[in-house]
Design a protein around this motif. Structure first.
Motif, PDB file in Angstrom:
ATOM      1  N   GLN A 221       0.861  -1.176   0.000  1.00 17.15           N
ATOM      2  CA  GLN A 221       0.000   0.000   0.000  1.00 17.15           C
ATOM      3  C   GLN A 221       0.901   1.230   0.000  1.00 17.15           C
ATOM      4  N   VAL A 222       0.923   1.929  -1.124  1.00 17.72           N
ATOM      5  CA  VAL A 222       1.791   3.099  -1.270  1.00 17.72           C
ATOM      6  C   VAL A 222       1.189   4.257  -0.481  1.00 17.72           C
ATOM      7  N   LEU A 223       1.870   4.645   0.585  1.00 16.91           N
ATOM      8  CA  LEU A 223       1.343   5.653   1.497  1.00 16.91           C
ATOM      9  C   LEU A 223       1.924   7.041   1.277  1.00 16.91           C
ATOM     10  N   SER A 224       3.014   7.132   0.527  1.00 22.22           N
ATOM     11  CA  SER A 224       3.648   8.436   0.343  1.00 22.22           C
ATOM     12  C   SER A 224       4.528   8.414  -0.889  1.00 22.22           C
ATOM     13  N   ALA A 225       4.912   9.610  -1.344  1.00 23.93           N
ATOM     14  CA  ALA A 225       5.823   9.720  -2.473  1.00 23.93           C
ATOM     15  C   ALA A 225       7.189   9.147  -2.111  1.00 23.93           C
ATOM     16  N   ASN A 226       7.603   9.318  -0.867  1.00 21.78           N
ATOM     17  CA  ASN A 226       8.894   8.795  -0.435  1.00 21.78           C
ATOM     18  C   ASN A 226       8.926   7.270  -0.529  1.00 21.78           C
ATOM     19  N   PHE A 294       7.361  11.615  -9.170  1.00 25.03           N
ATOM     20  CA  PHE A 294       7.990  12.026 -10.429  1.00 25.03           C
ATOM     21  C   PHE A 294       8.917  13.218 -10.210  1.00 25.03           C
ATOM     22  N   LEU A 295       8.489  14.168  -9.413  1.00 25.08           N
ATOM     23  CA  LEU A 295       9.308  15.361  -9.163  1.00 25.08           C
ATOM     24  C   LEU A 295      10.445  15.095  -8.183  1.00 25.08           C
ATOM     25  N   GLU A 296      10.202  14.233  -7.211  1.00 20.41           N
ATOM     26  CA  GLU A 296      11.180  14.034  -6.140  1.00 20.41           C
ATOM     27  C   GLU A 296      12.262  13.022  -6.477  1.00 20.41           C
TER      28      GLU A 296
END
Length: 580
Positions: A221-226, A294-296
């Protein structure tokens, strides 16, 4: 005679950040006076007299119109006999909405490789899914060639349809991430079947030495961009280190509960590597997380995101200013102070194209279900006021009711007769005080469809619809009050409440039935706001990328047929190697 902006063109542009922000501000300025429609809960239609907030000349006009006229309102079609202010409302909404007509993908992506899927790859896909996979896989492959990448992370991969087409048909290396363990197992099993098919073909062609690219699955479960950033980076790290189990080891650690800071650092990954994030209808905040990743991430060079389920988006909370929310993303929209709210996010899931294609029979049924649900809300308000404060959910009442009616008709052995459809302008067989919206008693033998492509139920009641059946009975076979009684009895039973007498329910019916003719026009006017609300969500995401300056190139394109796939707008972005 009909007129209006039916060509799908908009008077606005979003090629630059300033143009996008101008479009957004125009939307906000126009829709604010119509908050009474956006924020309304149709279940309270009778209880709160919601129609009284709408201009009387609009309701008087639309209540006499044929059903098809109502169903075409969200598409921006107007009629000469309508009040000028109503025509202006509908046409302005159309001009403010992002065009949904499918783009010419071969023109947008020169050399595009889009071919029909073979029967093995297409196994298990319905027509809609096959159409989507063929288009988005071709776009991802084209972008991959353009930026010189062979790696794709499929975010919210579901059963792995996109991942497998990208791997087996387009030869890309793919990681498929999904939160559901079952989906991962299905993806692996299906990929193995497809692999055997292609391996057999290669043996027959004398190409045994060629290595097949098989998608690798990750349940998470992807919870954050990190988190997504680290997962994506570990994908590359595993390939460079020849360790295909790197990601699974990371996920094993995650299941034991590490903090995100304990995941591998992206600094350990070869910076020369690159990959693409792709998400076909990644729900709610997941699409937003993809854009932030994508940005990070230095490794993610491009993103192709088709969002959906806007009702699941998190929204900025003034009490939690530091939190990262799904809306708004851009500084421009944050500066306006504009908020959507739950009702607006629900409305953004509506599809004008599906509404327009809804048959008269299905349209009548849809409005009738809304009328029954709103009348039942009156029952709860009058007899169970304490329970009403808890916002009870009734489940799929409409579907259950149709099944009951279908069974009764079969048992009655009623003779076949062509259906008689009633428009809102009809007067035949309808009493002076009665509603003009007759209820369809027979369940269609055609495949059921969710009304207007909505992603969500309406206040707990799913208003599912169905196509016009080849065998239907007269709508007068069962009177509407009897249907309402069954609806109420079923609803009360689901809520664990004692039955009310027919006399008590008839009292509510007499109060609400004369106004049920207005629920169709009201719902259609609300649905007309759906496309422009989705537009502001999409433009906010585009503006978020445009605000990064010349290092990012971003466009929005409708890549699917909007009738087949209502959520058809792809946000496609890539990082420029040399900023302009």
């Amino acid at each position: 005679m009909s007129s209006g902006n039916g060509n799908g063109k908009s008077m606005f542009s979003c090629k630059t950040a300033s143009e996008t922000l101008e479009w957004i501000n125009a939307v906000i300025e126009f829709i604010e006076p119509y908050r009474f429609l956006i924020d309304a809960h149709v279940v309270n239609f009778f209880k709160d007299g919601l129609w009284e907030a709408v201009p009387k000349d609009w309701m008087d006009c639309l209540s006499k119109d044929p059903i098809q006229n109502l169903l075409s309102i969200p598409s921006g079609l107007v009629h000469d006999h309508w009040p000028a202010s109503l025509k202006e409302f509908v046409l302005t909404l159309k001009s403010l909405s992002f065009p949904r007509h499918q783009a010419n993908l071969f023109q947008e992506f020169p050399g595009l490789d889009m071919t029909s899927l073979n029967n093995v790859l297409a196994q298990g896909m319905n027509r809609k899914k096959k159409h989507e996979i063929e288009a988005v896989a071709a776009v991802v492959s084209s972008v991959a060639r353009n930026i010189g990448s062979t790696r794709v992370v499929d975010v919210g991969a579901g059963q792995g349809y996109l991942a497998q087409v990208l791997s087996f048909q387009h030869g890309l290396s793919v990681y498929a991430i999904d939160a559901c363990l079952h989906h991962g197992k299905v993806t692996d099993a299906r990929a193995e079947r497809v692999r055997k098919y292609y391996a057999s073909k290669m043996r027959k062609s004398g190409l045994e030495s060629r290595e097949l690219s098989i998608p690798k699955t990750v349940t998470c479960q992807v919870l954050s961009a990190n988190m997504l950033n680290n997962l994506s980076s570990s994908f590359i790290q595993g390939e460079h280190a020849k360790k295909p189990n790197v990601v699974s080891e990371i996920m094993s650690e995650q299941r034991e509960g590490p903090h995100e800071s304990e995941l591998p650092s992206t600094s350990d990954v070869f910076c020369s590597s690159s990959l693409i994030l792709a998400g076909l209808h990644a729900c709610g905040d997941l699409s937003v997380t993809m854009l932030r990743t994508f940005l990070e991430s230095d490794q993610v060079k491009s993103v192709i995101s088709i969002g959906c389920c806007y009702n699941l988006l998190s929204e900025d909370d003034s009490d939690k200013a530091s939190s990262v929310c799904g809306f708004p993303m851009s500084k421009g929209v944050k500066f306006t102070g504009f908020a959507l709210g739950r009702s607006a996010r629900d409305l953004a899931c509506q599809s004008a194209e599906r509404w327009k294609c809804l048959g008269e029979f299905a349209g009548l049924h849809n409005f009738e279900l809304h009328a029954f649900r709103a009348a039942f809300q009156m029952v709860l308000s009058q007899y169970y006021p304490k329970l009403l404060m808890e916002s009870p959910s009734l489940g799929r009442q409409g579907k259950a009711l149709r099944r009951q009616q279908h069974q009764k008709i079969l048992e009655s052995n009623l003779s076949y007769e062509e259906p008689k459809f009633f428009s809102a302008s009809s007067s035949t067989n309808i009493s002076k005080e009665g509603s003009r919206f007759a209820f369809a008693c027979i369940e269609s033998r055609d495949t059921e469809k969710k009304v207007a492509g909505s992603c969500c139920d309406i206040d707990g009641l799913s208003c599912e619809s169905f196509g016009e059946s080849s065998m239907n009975e007269e709508t007068s076979s069962f009177d509407r009050f009897s249907l309402f009684l069954e609806f109420c009895h079923s609803g009360l039973n689901r809520l664990g409440l004692h039955y009310l007498s027919d006399k008590e329910l008839h009292k509510v019916w007499e109060e609400t039935e004369p106004f049920s003719v207005l629920i169709g026009p009201y719902w259609s006017l609300r649905a007309a706001l759906g496309p422009v609300l989705e537009t502001i969500i999409l433009l906010d995401r585009l503006l978020f990328l445009q605000e990064q300056g010349s290092i990012v190139e971003a466009v929005m394109l409708p890549i699917f047929d909007p009738v087949l796939s209502p959520r058809n707008v792809a946000l496609i972005a890539k990082k420029r190697t040399t900023p302009v």
